[in-house]
Design an enzyme around this catalytic site. Structure first.
Site: not given
Ligand code: NOJ
Length: 753
Positions: A281
């Protein structure tokens, strides 16, 4: 600049990968494993979109990395001209001719916005979900996006958690079916089909169990809960062929998920045989230092690579930039890094990026404008709506008989709130609000509108605010008391009042947990004042989680949950409200009476007399406001007795469960038949009920349909924490089929040793 030859077979693919690996420096390999955010069409200083093609707003750092050939992937680029421009930069900068992979959060649509994911789950219709995400994939691929960070398959039982909206709710069986359908929709098969994208189920794993529903907080998940509740949707997504998995931010049982060898190595790659690539993430590898897990970024990078996190998603300062040092210091081997690079290169080759790195911008515009996509979104929205109450058959409204309708509430005419959170490339001009939809469908009926109250203000500053339209604007010259009175007067002189109540879209989603499930702002007051006029009230709930609508349940005749219904939301709402479509969505979560009851879920175990469970709180009934699986119809259904083809099986045999469902109403409608089982005794105590099958079927008025389910090892086994293994106990299983999770389990069979 030259690119390498097209591989036409697995052997050629392997040869190309090895040739590239042999030619790359360790810095270039680290670059291949790094994914940067790129807000190409957003000017970070003014927070407005830059002109088409003007990419000067992007901070210099990433451009320099691209020019140096040290970027494996970019995210957040969402226009065809931008992906082409950046791909050109990347290919000019990369001396091996390795294209970049564009990933993005295409959660419920790119330009055509589908209902939010929790709503899609409420359709209990895997086909409609698959078709919807195939449209999302088609639009994404047309603009050069290769991979979506979706579906989010995190089970949660805490509606305070804002990300409940992105998942399929509380149940692992429904969650697994929805996860697989989304993967099929996005990818078009195990191999990514033309006009499709790689699916990236997330967040591996346990993120939905954040303590207190607070986003990013730690999760303590028992072994039993992990295997029986959290992991099944991931397993289903992997089995459906998902090409990617994203890690989770939080500590899982004390070890950060993004550095967790058990999750990545033991479960995902070894036990499940996952062969795709894993992405962290955003900043989650970097955060291994924040967690107090790694001493510095060098160690953070080394440890993530060592557990098999192939790609680091970074906003700035990537830990993987330190991989060359980590190799020098003996913290990670070149072979391990090569394995990660191999997985990333294979994904690029299989997508055909070495052959065709660019997209046709004119064609992209045509695909985004395809009216067939809006149609898919409308049908999906119609199938997600859940009728929660309908006393006296107030719904559907008869447009030829109702003289006047008052549409009330600021959400009723908010295009931005109609499409919900987690969208970035929407077109508000083509978004149909509830008011617009009702107006278009109402014929000669007079439709008047009053907001009644002002929209809620923005609370949290988040990165999403930089996208135009994402922050609510406080209206100037809004006289609160006068507006409320105007809405009440309008209701008083109308035949029916349709109130849209719920949460503004920025109140739910990532970083948007709430400590209460109350209706925000003065909505309850508005509802009470409108109801006091005596005009019949229909409440439409615009939401992504259960809200405290108890007063409405006690006082208004009709309540329809419309979720955040998407681009065509208002048109779909109108079709349901006026009866062109009978609602057949079913709740994918238990709807509590109060946030104090959270977590509340139907598949609980029981340790004391059944009757006592209703008396656990002295101040509130222990039952939910609405049970899991609940939803009414404009028709009515009767279930016949459950028939079993046998009453005794071994663990390797199956039993067929059949039931007749009769449409006892006067119109053709869909019903969602749900099969629940209970294991009466065994080597562990099992939930009072567990969903083990469902079918959404259309049945004509007066007709009887037959639904059948098969129960066998897959449905009856569970992870026994004491045995640390999957077991099927030899015991009696009770079975019931009905319209929601309150069904009585009145048939039974035995599993014999
Ligand atoms: C953080 C989020 O937790 C995740 O789900 C997402 O895909 C990424 N940011 C990218 O935007």
């Amino acid at each position: 600049m030259t690119t390498d030859a097209t591989p036409s077979s697995v052997a050629a693919e392997g040869e190309l990968v090895e040739r590239l690996l042999g030619a790359m420096t360790i810095e270039e390999k680290a670059g291949q494993l790094t994914q940067f955010f790129y807000f190409a069409d957003i000017d970070p200083t003014t927070a407005h979109e830059t002109k088409d093609g003007d990419l000067s707003a992007q901070p210099a750092g990433v451009d320099a990395e691209l020019a140096a050939g040290r970027v494996g992937s970019l995210l957040f680029v969402r226009k065809a001209h931008a992906t082409n421009h950046l791909q050109r930069l990347a290919l000019q900068g990369n001396r091996h001719g390795i294209p970049v992979l564009f990933g993005f959060d295409v959660i419920h649509g790119l330009r055509t916005i589908l209902p939010v994911p929790i709503a899609l789950a409420a359709s209990w219709d895997p086909d409609v979900i698959e078709r919807g995400q195939a449209v999302a994939a088609r639009e994404a691929r047309a603009v050069g996006i290769h991979w979506t960070f979706a579906p989010m398959v995190d089970i949660t039982r805490d509606p305070r958690w804002g990300r409940i909206i992105e998942g399929a709710g509380e149940d692992p069986f429904l969650g697994a079916a929805v996860a697989a359908a989304q993967v099929r929709g996005f990818q078009g098969g195990r191999d990514v089909a033309p006009e499709h994208v790689i699916a990236g189920p997330k967040h591996f794993a346990g993120y939905g169990f954040a303590v207190g529903g607070r986003d990013y907080d730690e999760a303590d998940v028992s072994d039993s809960q992990m295997w029986n509740v959290v992991l099944p949707p991931f397993k289903a997504a992997v089995d459906a062929g998902a090409g990617n998995i994203m890690t989770a931010y939080m500590n899982l049982n004390g070890v950060p998920a993004s550095g967790n060898a058990w999750l990545m190595d033991e479960v995902l790659r070894t036990t499940w045989g996952f062969e795709g690539f894993i992405v962290s993430d955003a900043m989650a590898v970097h955060n291994l230092r924040t967690h107090g897990f790694a001493a510095d970024l060098t160690e953070a990078g080394a440890r993530a690579v060592n557990v098999g996190v192939d790609l680091e998603m970074a906003i700035f300062d990537p830990a993987y930039a330190h991989l060359p040092e980590a190799v020098e210091q003996g913290m990670v081997s070149v072979e391990t890094i090569d394995e990660c690079v191999r997985r990333v290169l294979r994904a690029k080759i299989r997508l055909g990026l070495f052959d065709q790195p660019y997209v046709d911008e004119a064609r992209a515009a045509e695909v985004l404008a395809d009216p067939a996509h809006r149609e898919v979104a409308r049908v999906a929205a119609e199938r997600t709506m859940v009728l929660l109450k309908n006393d006296g058959g107030l719904l559907p409204l008869d447009a030829t008989a109702v003289g006047s309708i008052a549409v009330i509430g600021p959400l009723a005419d908010s295009r931005r709130d109609t499409i919900g959170p987690w969208v970035f490339d929407f077109d508000l001009d083509e978004t149909v609000t509830v008011l617009a939809g009702i107006r278009a469908r109402a014929g000669d009926t007079t439709v008047e509108y009053a907001p009644g109250i002002r929209p809620a203000k923005r609370r949290n500053a988040s990165m999403f605010d930089m996208f135009p339209g994402n922050s609510p604007v406080d209206p100037v010259d809004f006289d609160d008391d006068a507006e409320l009175q105007r809405a009440v007067d309008l209701a008083a002189r109308s035949d029916v009042a349709v109130l849209v109540l719920g949460e503004w879209q920025h109140m739910i989603g990532e970083g948007a947990s709430r400590s209460t499930l109350e209706l925000p702002g003065r909505q309850l007051e508005l509802l009470q004042a409108v109801t006091a006029t005596g005009t019949p009230v229909v409440v439409l709930v615009l939401n992504g989680r259960p809200l405290e609508i108890n007063w409405a349940v006690d006082h208004v005749p009709a309540i329809l949950d419309i979720w955040y219904p998407g681009t065509q939301g208002g048109a779909a709402v109108a079709n349901v409200v006026f009866g062109d479509v009978s609602p057949a969505g079913r709740l994918p979560f238990t709807w509590p009476r109060s946030s104090g009851q959270v977590p509340m879920f139907y598949a609980h175990t029981i340790s004391h007399e059944p009757g006592n469970q209703h008396r656990r709180y002295w101040d509130v009934d222990g039952t939910p406001l609405f049970p899991f699986g609940f939803g009414l119809s404009y028709s009515s259904f009767r279930y016949g007795a459950v028939e079993l083809d046998r009453t005794s099986i071994t663990a390797d045999e199956t039993v067929t469960v059949t039931v007749d469902v009769t449409n006892t109403g006067s119109r053709t409608a869909d019903e969602v038949a749900q099969l629940y089982v209970h294991q009466t005794s065994g080597t562990a105590s099992r939930p009072v009920k567990e969903l083990k099958g469902f079918r959404r079927v259309a049945i004509e008025a007066g007709a009887t349909g037959q639904v059948s389910f098969t129960l066998g090892r897959a449905e009856l086994c569970y992870w026994n924490a004491a045995a640390r293994d999957w077991v099927v106990d030899a015991t009696e299983f009770r079975v019931g089929v009905g319209g929601d999770s309150t069904v009585t389990l009145d048939a039974s069979f035995r599993v014999e040793r």
